[in-house]
Motif scaffolding. Structure first.
Motif, PDB file in Angstrom:
ATOM      1  N   LEU A  79     -27.127 -16.533   5.415  1.00  0.00           N
ATOM      2  CA  LEU A  79     -27.170 -17.503   6.500  1.00  0.00           C
ATOM      3  C   LEU A  79     -27.196 -18.908   5.898  1.00  0.00           C
ATOM      4  N   VAL A  80     -26.409 -19.799   6.491  1.00  0.00           N
ATOM      5  CA  VAL A  80     -26.340 -21.191   6.037  1.00  0.00           C
ATOM      6  C   VAL A  80     -27.172 -22.065   6.964  1.00  0.00           C
ATOM      7  N   GLY A  81     -28.102 -22.806   6.389  1.00  0.00           N
ATOM      8  CA  GLY A  81     -28.917 -23.721   7.169  1.00  0.00           C
ATOM      9  C   GLY A  81     -28.349 -25.128   7.149  1.00  0.00           C
ATOM     10  N   LEU A  82     -28.247 -25.739   8.311  1.00  0.00           N
ATOM     11  CA  LEU A  82     -27.789 -27.119   8.453  1.00  0.00           C
ATOM     12  C   LEU A  82     -28.888 -27.906   9.153  1.00  0.00           C
ATOM     13  N   ALA A  83     -29.238 -29.058   8.618  1.00  0.00           N
ATOM     14  CA  ALA A  83     -30.298 -29.848   9.232  1.00  0.00           C
ATOM     15  C   ALA A  83     -29.804 -31.256   9.531  1.00  0.00           C
ATOM     16  N   ARG A  84     -29.779 -32.127   8.523  1.00  0.00           N
ATOM     17  CA  ARG A  84     -29.456 -33.537   8.769  1.00  0.00           C
ATOM     18  C   ARG A  84     -28.079 -33.726   9.405  1.00  0.00           C
ATOM     19  N   LEU A  85     -27.125 -32.857   9.059  1.00  0.00           N
ATOM     20  CA  LEU A  85     -25.799 -32.983   9.679  1.00  0.00           C
ATOM     21  C   LEU A  85     -25.892 -32.854  11.196  1.00  0.00           C
ATOM     22  N   LEU A  86     -26.765 -31.969  11.667  1.00  0.00           N
ATOM     23  CA  LEU A  86     -26.866 -31.757  13.113  1.00  0.00           C
ATOM     24  C   LEU A  86     -27.656 -32.856  13.809  1.00  0.00           C
ATOM     25  N   ALA A  87     -28.276 -33.741  13.020  1.00  0.00           N
ATOM     26  CA  ALA A  87     -28.914 -34.914  13.605  1.00  0.00           C
ATOM     27  C   ALA A  87     -27.909 -36.022  13.882  1.00  0.00           C
ATOM     28  N   ILE A  88     -26.762 -35.970  13.210  1.00  0.00           N
ATOM     29  CA  ILE A  88     -25.737 -36.988  13.448  1.00  0.00           C
ATOM     30  C   ILE A  88     -24.477 -36.407  14.079  1.00  0.00           C
ATOM     31  N   GLU A  89     -24.323 -35.089  14.017  1.00  0.00           N
ATOM     32  CA  GLU A  89     -23.180 -34.429  14.639  1.00  0.00           C
ATOM     33  C   GLU A  89     -23.636 -33.087  15.221  1.00  0.00           C
ATOM     34  N   ARG A 148     -35.216 -40.707  14.177  1.00  0.00           N
ATOM     35  CA  ARG A 148     -34.720 -41.656  15.185  1.00  0.00           C
ATOM     36  C   ARG A 148     -33.458 -41.125  15.862  1.00  0.00           C
ATOM     37  N   GLN A 149     -32.612 -40.421  15.118  1.00  0.00           N
ATOM     38  CA  GLN A 149     -31.403 -39.848  15.725  1.00  0.00           C
ATOM     39  C   GLN A 149     -31.775 -38.738  16.716  1.00  0.00           C
ATOM     40  N   THR A 175     -15.970 -31.120   9.716  1.00  0.00           N
ATOM     41  CA  THR A 175     -16.880 -31.937  10.512  1.00  0.00           C
ATOM     42  C   THR A 175     -16.446 -33.410  10.449  1.00  0.00           C
ATOM     43  N   TYR A 176     -16.855 -34.169  11.437  1.00  0.00           N
ATOM     44  CA  TYR A 176     -16.509 -35.587  11.478  1.00  0.00           C
ATOM     45  C   TYR A 176     -17.322 -36.402  10.480  1.00  0.00           C
ATOM     46  N   HIS A 177     -18.527 -35.940  10.215  1.00  0.00           N
ATOM     47  CA  HIS A 177     -19.446 -36.721   9.400  1.00  0.00           C
ATOM     48  C   HIS A 177     -19.960 -35.919   8.212  1.00  0.00           C
ATOM     49  N   PRO A 183     -24.735 -42.585  13.557  1.00  0.00           N
ATOM     50  CA  PRO A 183     -24.664 -42.305  12.121  1.00  0.00           C
ATOM     51  C   PRO A 183     -24.630 -43.532  11.226  1.00  0.00           C
ATOM     52  N   THR A 184     -24.283 -44.699  11.782  1.00  0.00           N
ATOM     53  CA  THR A 184     -24.154 -45.908  10.966  1.00  0.00           C
ATOM     54  C   THR A 184     -25.403 -46.782  11.009  1.00  0.00           C
ATOM     55  N   GLU A 185     -26.462 -46.324  11.610  1.00  0.00           N
ATOM     56  CA  GLU A 185     -27.654 -47.155  11.748  1.00  0.00           C
ATOM     57  C   GLU A 185     -28.216 -47.562  10.391  1.00  0.00           C
ATOM     58  N   SER A 186     -28.675 -48.787  10.288  1.00  0.00           N
ATOM     59  CA  SER A 186     -29.214 -49.335   9.042  1.00  0.00           C
ATOM     60  C   SER A 186     -30.489 -48.620   8.621  1.00  0.00           C
ATOM     61  N   GLY A 187     -30.573 -48.282   7.336  1.00  0.00           N
ATOM     62  CA  GLY A 187     -31.781 -47.671   6.817  1.00  0.00           C
ATOM     63  C   GLY A 187     -32.962 -48.615   6.860  1.00  0.00           C
TER      64      GLY A 187
END
Length: 418
Positions: A328-338, A378-379, A351-353, A391-395
């Motif tokens: 099984l493949v886990g996806l985390a941060r990608l699903l916060a932006i896409e 925040r996302q 994926t787009y991002h 996805p482009t929000e300033s750190g």
């Protein structure tokens, strides 16, 4: 004849997976846990969680795992945590579970206790297996804990079971124990954090006693046919800490105790390997941060394995599954932006991002994993309000806003307890 190696990546990712409990996951993509911090000041379930998980359910992953739900109101990991220790949120929990399974996917609740990994001032006190402080650079953020007494350890074990029962009754379809990233279960496993000399420490077998008792408590509460998994470190990457050999032995002990799935990760806030910010280029090219360890774990256990961290392409994900190292493949941060990324991957599209390092320009902050939580949280909040991620929000902007929100959240939490 088409061989497994020649099959398109999206077909491999679209295969169902049957767990030891008999539960069938509709595909090989899982949304791994991320801390949402979307609870109320007094740690109750909100409508924002329904909206967020409905969005992810529609996104196509076969399994969704919630962010850490705490088992003790006195032990929060951050402001906005959900706490599950009684049935006061029964109806809102049911709505959350219903929203998160609306497309036929599975939804597991991750249960956690922070131990000493709780921000300074959030709780009345912090507790841990032993009174071991954080590294000097983090001591201004995290207090030195008090060592737990035996009766308190037994109480925490029972709390995991109670929370699991309540989650099952609400409609969640499984449980994941958070045993990674430096939280309490991981603290008990680590000889760096656990220097006890009683039944809970002093040897690898004793350090494993806590997690095995937690698993047994949950099993007693939910039964053998209800899936229970765990997120576990390959290593905590700290001198004198939890290493690969001891991790493999823990995998074996959990497999023998009937765990349904083990998610592989690594690191703590003191050594944030799970974020990939210090990963070697060769590791990045291979995509998965802990794939080499997963191969060792696969040689030791037959339990289904999930790997999270570093995956970027469907081909990389499919190759890891085809190798037999993981299931099984886990996806985390990608699903916060896409949030719809699984649907694209399962349809054979890129994926787009891509996940990128979040930088503030402040070296002391960028060396730690804190921004990898603040920015992505925040996302999640944007989606909880029915908006799209940014996805482009300033750190740097996110860091400043996060400081204000966490400070205000800590104040409100303390005020609720006054």
């Amino acid at each position: 004849m088409q061989t497994a190696a020649s099959r398109p990546a999206h077909e491999i990712l679209g295969q169902p997976l049957t767990l030891p409990s008999g539960l069938i996951l509709p595909n090989r993509l899982a949304k791994a846990a991320m801390s949402e911090a979307l609870g109320t000041a007094d740690n109750r379930v909100t409508h924002a969680l329904e909206q967020l998980y409905a969005r992810w359910s529609e996104g196509g992953a076969g399994l969704l795992i919630t962010g850490n739900v705490m088992v003790d109101r006195r032990a929060l990991g951050e402001p906005g945590n959900i706490v599950l220790e009684d049935d006061r949120d029964r109806e809102s929990l049911r709505r959350w579970a219903s929203a998160g399974t609306r497309q036929g996917n599975q939804l597991w609740m991750q249960l956690n206790h922070p131990g000493k990994q709780a921000p300074q001032g959030l709780n009345r006190e912090t507790v841990a297996p032993s009174a071991v402080p954080f590294v000097p650079a983090l001591q201004r953020f995290f207090a030195t804990p008090r060592a737990l007494e035996n009766a308190e350890i037994e109480d925490i074990i029972q709390r995991f079971g109670t929370a699991a029962r309540l989650a099952k009754e609400a409609g969640f379809t499984g449980i994941q124990i958070h045993g990674a990233h430096g939280y309490l279960v991981g603290q008990f496993l680590s000889p760096h954090h656990n220097v006890r000399e009683d039944q809970w420490g002093g040897s690898p077998e004793n350090r494993r006693r806590f997690v095995l008792r937690v698993l047994a408590s949950i099993r007693d509460a939910v039964g053998r046919q209800f899936p229970v998994g765990i997120k576990l470190n390959s290593a905590d990457f700290q001198k004198g800490g939890f290493g690969e050999a001891e991790s493999i032995d823990t995998f074996k002990a959990l497999a023998a105790a009937g765990i349904d799935m083990i998610e592989i990760s690594g690191g703590t806030y003191e050594a944030p390997a799970m974020t990939g910010i210090r990963a070697k280029e060769s590791t990045r090219q291979r995509e998965a941060y802990f794939l080499e360890f997963a191969e060792k774990a696969r040689a030791a256990v037959d339990t289904p394995l999930m790997l999270t961290g570093g995956f970027r392409t469907a081909e990389g994900m499919a190759a890891a599954i085809n190798s037999g190292a993981i299931d099984l493949v886990g996806l985390a941060r990608l699903l916060a932006i896409e949030p719809d990324a699984p649907n694209r991957l399962l349809a054979g599209h890129a994926t787009y991002h891509h996940v990128r390092p979040i930088r503030t320009g402040i070296k002391a902050v960028d060396r730690m994993a804190l921004m990898e939580i603040t920015w992505y949280t925040r996302q999640l909040r944007r989606m909880g309000k029915g908006r799209n991620p940014k996805p482009t929000e300033s750190g740097f902007k996110s860091f400043l806003i996060g400081l204000l929100e966490n400070g205000w959240g800590t104040f409100k939490t303390k005020r609720m307890r006054a």
